[in-house]
Design a protein around this motif. Structure first.
Motif, PDB file in Angstrom:
ATOM      1  N   UNK A 136       0.820  -1.215   0.000  1.00 64.25           N
ATOM      2  CA  UNK A 136       0.000   0.000   0.000  1.00 64.25           C
ATOM      3  C   UNK A 136       0.856   1.269   0.000  1.00 64.25           C
ATOM      4  N   UNK A 137       2.116   1.130  -0.408  1.00 57.22           N
ATOM      5  CA  UNK A 137       2.997   2.304  -0.442  1.00 57.22           C
ATOM      6  C   UNK A 137       3.565   2.683   0.911  1.00 57.22           C
ATOM      7  N   UNK A 138       3.493   1.763   1.866  1.00 52.23           N
ATOM      8  CA  UNK A 138       3.919   2.080   3.231  1.00 52.23           C
ATOM      9  C   UNK A 138       5.399   2.400   3.377  1.00 52.23           C
ATOM     10  N   UNK A 139       6.220   1.929   2.443  1.00 52.86           N
ATOM     11  CA  UNK A 139       7.660   2.200   2.543  1.00 52.86           C
ATOM     12  C   UNK A 139       8.164   3.094   1.409  1.00 52.86           C
ATOM     13  N   UNK A 140       7.240   3.735   0.708  1.00 53.11           N
ATOM     14  CA  UNK A 140       7.668   4.675  -0.333  1.00 53.11           C
ATOM     15  C   UNK A 140       8.523   5.769   0.308  1.00 53.11           C
ATOM     16  N   UNK A 141       9.600   6.120  -0.361  1.00 55.73           N
ATOM     17  CA  UNK A 141      10.563   7.056   0.235  1.00 55.73           C
ATOM     18  C   UNK A 141      10.125   8.501  -0.010  1.00 55.73           C
ATOM     19  N   UNK A 142       9.034   8.880   0.646  1.00 53.67           N
ATOM     20  CA  UNK A 142       8.515  10.248   0.487  1.00 53.67           C
ATOM     21  C   UNK A 142       9.208  11.178   1.481  1.00 53.67           C
ATOM     22  N   UNK A 143       9.498  12.366   1.045  1.00 53.50           N
ATOM     23  CA  UNK A 143      10.225  13.268   1.939  1.00 53.50           C
ATOM     24  C   UNK A 143       9.336  14.339   2.544  1.00 53.50           C
ATOM     25  N   UNK A 144       8.098  14.462   2.074  1.00 56.21           N
ATOM     26  CA  UNK A 144       7.234  15.515   2.616  1.00 56.21           C
ATOM     27  C   UNK A 144       7.888  16.864   2.408  1.00 56.21           C
ATOM     28  N   UNK A 145       7.953  17.683   3.449  1.00 53.39           N
ATOM     29  CA  UNK A 145       8.566  19.006   3.318  1.00 53.39           C
ATOM     30  C   UNK A 145      10.005  19.019   3.845  1.00 53.39           C
ATOM     31  N   UNK A 146      10.593  17.823   3.981  1.00 54.20           N
ATOM     32  CA  UNK A 146      11.955  17.747   4.523  1.00 54.20           C
ATOM     33  C   UNK A 146      13.005  17.899   3.415  1.00 54.20           C
ATOM     34  N   UNK A 147      14.237  18.211   3.845  1.00 48.96           N
ATOM     35  CA  UNK A 147      15.323  18.443   2.893  1.00 48.96           C
ATOM     36  C   UNK A 147      15.706  17.171   2.151  1.00 48.96           C
ATOM     37  N   UNK A 148      15.579  16.047   2.819  1.00 53.98           N
ATOM     38  CA  UNK A 148      15.962  14.773   2.215  1.00 53.98           C
ATOM     39  C   UNK A 148      15.241  13.665   2.969  1.00 53.98           C
TER      40      UNK A 148
END
Lengths: 539, 539
Positions: A136-148
């Motif tokens: 369900x995309x639980x480990x997708x490497x999303x950064x949100x509003x973070x630098x990395x």
């Protein structure tokens, strides 16, 4: 920096991935109108240059040791996603793959706390990563509003910390895989008994973080039923819960951690309720005439509290596919046998019992079988066939993608009185969205008040936009689920179900989750974009 | 405005309160050094003038109807406390009684929401009130920093809203008492099966708000196991949870409402998992030689999953008291019988089974009894004696207070491996604090990983400061519990356990509760001083 990523690089599926038998492919082509066999295009998947700052890398290395902050493309690509159909497409070059800047491998719960401190300081999003089996995309490497964004791989937290054989509690670290947990507990004569389809790779921490339910959930319980306590690393410090088998000391906060999917903290250790290893196991196949009759049988088993440890009812389509895939003389023989017994709409029911002795197994089996009286017995070979193939689903998907099939699963649960309607509505939604397709369904987790439904979908892939094709179908199915059942019975929320969570827990539920998040992860480094949309976590 | 409050005014205990038999009193006097029989002083308990403002009274009346906002002393005194020993002392004029300014009786879930709105507007604290059976100060009319406090009596929410016999779910309103729930479900052939000692007066909403566990918890589960869904009125609006028997859609927020003791919201309806009414019941007495052997028997029953629905092991002191209280020829006969069988330290084990048929009962009984092989069977009379007296405990306390006895209970739970230590430590703490006393213990709720311990304490009352005497003993016992088990297995937190909650759930746990509270009850009108100290709810 282009890398061809073999699926085997991303984990350790045991055994062969293998192809599909010719007769199965022929049958499937006829059903879904598959084009001639395609050779999948060889697409390079690119990790890009790691955007991890030198300062952040040094700070992380100071915590976990230099060799345990990895920025090489293979490590990073290997933690860039899970095992959903869309993930598989992305790994084949279809759709954008979010790749973490680094993979960090702490070795202890204390190091996990320290890593989170570094991430807060250096504005890094953190994606906890266990077996990488999320669909369900639980480990997708999303950064949100973070630098990395970094993947926090828990693979080095691989210890059995302690065993209390009197209380039957084992403390296992989060990164212990399910097979490894069994291996570690075996000398103590104990088992976790948690056997989801992701068994070969999934981890103890992942089970707890996602409220996993295994194939033997009727006997051993869902994973949350096995959690006696948790140790959690959060940016606000460590949180340890669970001092008794049951308590009336306020709300059960453990239930807030279980299922929190890494957005509140990183589960580092789980106190697991364990059981004696079974001495005998037996699996048998039965056939019931029609889905409605089948669900009544399973409801009776559940409500009379004589469920087998494994209880699994396939609908007519899934039963037909099982027979078609097994092919040859065996399937023909079964069909003739059922026809001779007047079964018009065969639905396969697999029951499996584990026990400490032959005597106990016989007694439990007799109690279940008394309820299944009207069914046709196919005996042990059909039960063993199911057991043999119980982990092959994920592997077969790769073979199906190779020949241009859109293949995905989704699941839900509801009360018995709404079960038929829920199945009808989801099937209709999927069929309307995909056109010519096979939509199979089974019930594999039963409770006194209701049951789960698990759908497997097969259709010819839209060659131009396979991701978009599935997104439309998934949205239609999710809309059908909302209001009739839960958006997920055991796959969790991740990214894919996040838009539907509010309908299930209410606006107040989302606000409550956001408030808890602000206490434990005030700067929002943990798993942005999962469970609920990041913007709901502010405010 | 002085009022003499008869205990019977405060509820509807069925049957006689009754006195103590002479032989029992003689025995007790010898054990705890009781002074000559005292006549309790007739002390007037005063409600004082209601401080409810006219504006607030009118606004509340506009919601619930004028007749349902009561400011008379009898109504107010009747909702001023629960049934702890200290509450009983307060009702006898010992210690300060916090009396609500008014009793508000809404008739619907919608009215409860509207009442909360009025309370926010008029700065009124709200104490949800069900059966008034709390023994931890859960219904004390504390106002916190509010202008006044009202008791929100849920007695008019007394409906069975719906029954789903297929899914075995009944929606019951919060004010339905346990006996009334059984009466309402009886025509449907269904039962809740929840039978705590407070059964005669306690309510569905109270069970959910406090994580109640009934005497048949081994068979029917704890009350939280019976909750399929909840409807909750909060100052922030209504919150409805529970769409499936199990879910992986994030943390289980229902578990945050269950056990929230009215600080997050007022539970107005509960979707309860129900069962067919048993056709046969059977209770039997056994005697095991020694507490350690007894707990091993119960552990084996739990871990082999053949617990009776009621499973209750008394320690030597409780067994002795049971025999002493039953008195006469019967007790002497039992003692001689046990002596002849070589039992040196008799511990009574009561097992009770409910079933849908004689055959089922026999099978379940046989499975349990096979584990209890080494015990001496006392048969049905001893089991029936327990069943007959199962609700009399609370009533006997009044008779004991009449003769100057300090009598109270407390309970906890822990893992099997710590059970002996926990019992020893609590007994030592109580005995050290109270001097000459009887401290009895039983195990009445067993799980695979551990069990509960329930202590009953009898001592001669300190005539000058009976409240202070008990506070010292309770604090000593609570300190002994902290770190070894949970501060409450089924009595909840209320006021009395609030100082010990942080040791159990951590500082982060308290902060999480406070954050949830701020979302649902931003002005803090709901049940101030319960669960955690009010000042921790700000932040």
């Amino acid at each position: 920096m282009g890398e061809r990523i073999d699926q085997n690089l991303r984990g350790s599926w045991s055994g062969d991935v293998g192809g599909l038998p010719v007769h199965a492919l022929r049958w499937l082509s006829g059903r879904i109108g598959l084009a001639a066999r395609r050779t999948p295009a060889a697409v390079d998947v690119t990790a890009g240059v790691s955007g991890l700052s030198a300062a952040a890398g040094e700070a992380l290395g100071a915590v976990v040791g230099d060799g345990h902050v990895r920025v090489d493309p293979v490590s990073r690509l290997g933690r860039a996603g899970g095992l959903s159909y869309v993930d598989l497409l992305r790994y084949r070059g279809g759709g954008e793959l979010a790749v973490p800047e680094a993979v960090v491998l702490p070795a202890t719960p204390e190091q996990v706390v320290a890593v989170l401190g570094v991430c807060v300081e250096h504005d890094l999003a953190v994606v906890p990563f266990g077996g990488g089996t999320s669909v369900v995309g639980g480990v997708a490497a999303l950064r949100g509003d973070k630098a990395a964004v970094v993947a926090l791989d828990l693979g080095r937290l691989d210890r059995l910390v302690s065993v209390d054989p009197v209380s039957r509690i084992a403390v296992l670290q989060a990164g212990v895989t399910a097979p490894e947990a069994e291996r570690l507990l075996s000398p103590h004569g104990l088992t976790v008994g948690h056997v989801p389809q992701s068994f070969e790779r999934a981890t103890i921490g992942g089970f707890a973080a996602t409220r996993s339910a295994g194939q033997a959930s009727s006997g051993y319980g869902r994973f949350e039923d096995m959690v006696e306590g948790v140790r959690v690393a959060t940016p606000a410090g460590e949180w340890v819960l669970g001092s008794a088998p049951a308590s009336a000391a306020g709300p059960d906060l453990k239930e807030l951690v279980v299922g929190s999917e890494g957005v509140f903290g990183v589960i580092t250790e789980v106190s697991v309720r364990v059981r004696p290893r079974p001495v005998v196991e037996r699996y048998e196949g039965f056939v019931v005439d029609g889905w409605e009759a089948g669900t009544e049988v399973v409801r009776a088993l559940a409500q009379r509290r004589v469920l087998a440890d494994v209880t699994r009812l396939s609908d007519e389509d899934e039963t037909e596919v099982s027979l078609a895939l097994s092919g040859g003389v065996k399937a023909a023989g079964v069909r003739a046998y059922l026809k001779a017994r007047g079964v018009k709409r065969p639905c396969l029911l697999v029951l499996g019992w584990h026990a400490g002795s032959e005597k106990e197994l016989r007694a439990r089996r007799a109690a279940s079988v008394a309820v299944v009286r009207g069914a046709v017995r196919l005996g042990k070979p059909m039960g063993e066939a199911w057991r043999h193939g119980r982990f092959t689903g994920p592997r077969q998907r790769d073979a199906l993608l190779d020949v241009g099939v859109c293949v995905e699963t989704l699941e839900t649960a509801t009360h018995w009185s709404r079960l038929a309607e829920l199945r009808d509505e989801v099937r209709r939604a999927l069929t309307d969205a995909l056109g010519r397709s096979v939509v199979m369904c089974h019930l594999s987790h039963a409770y006194e008040t209701g049951a789960s439904l698990y759908f497997t979908v097969l259709a010819a892939q839209d060659a131009d936009d396979p991701v978009g094709q599935w997104r439309v179908a998934k949205a239609a199915a999710s809309e059908a689920v909302a209001g009739l059942g839960t958006i997920s019975h055991h796959h969790a929320v991740g990214v894919d179900h996040a838009p539907y969570l509010e309908a299930e827990i209410g606006g107040l539920g989302v606000e409550v989750l956001a408030a808890v998040k602000r206490v434990l992860d005030p700067t929002g480094v943990l798993n942005p974009g999962k469970l609920i949309a990041s913007e709901r976590f502010r405010g």
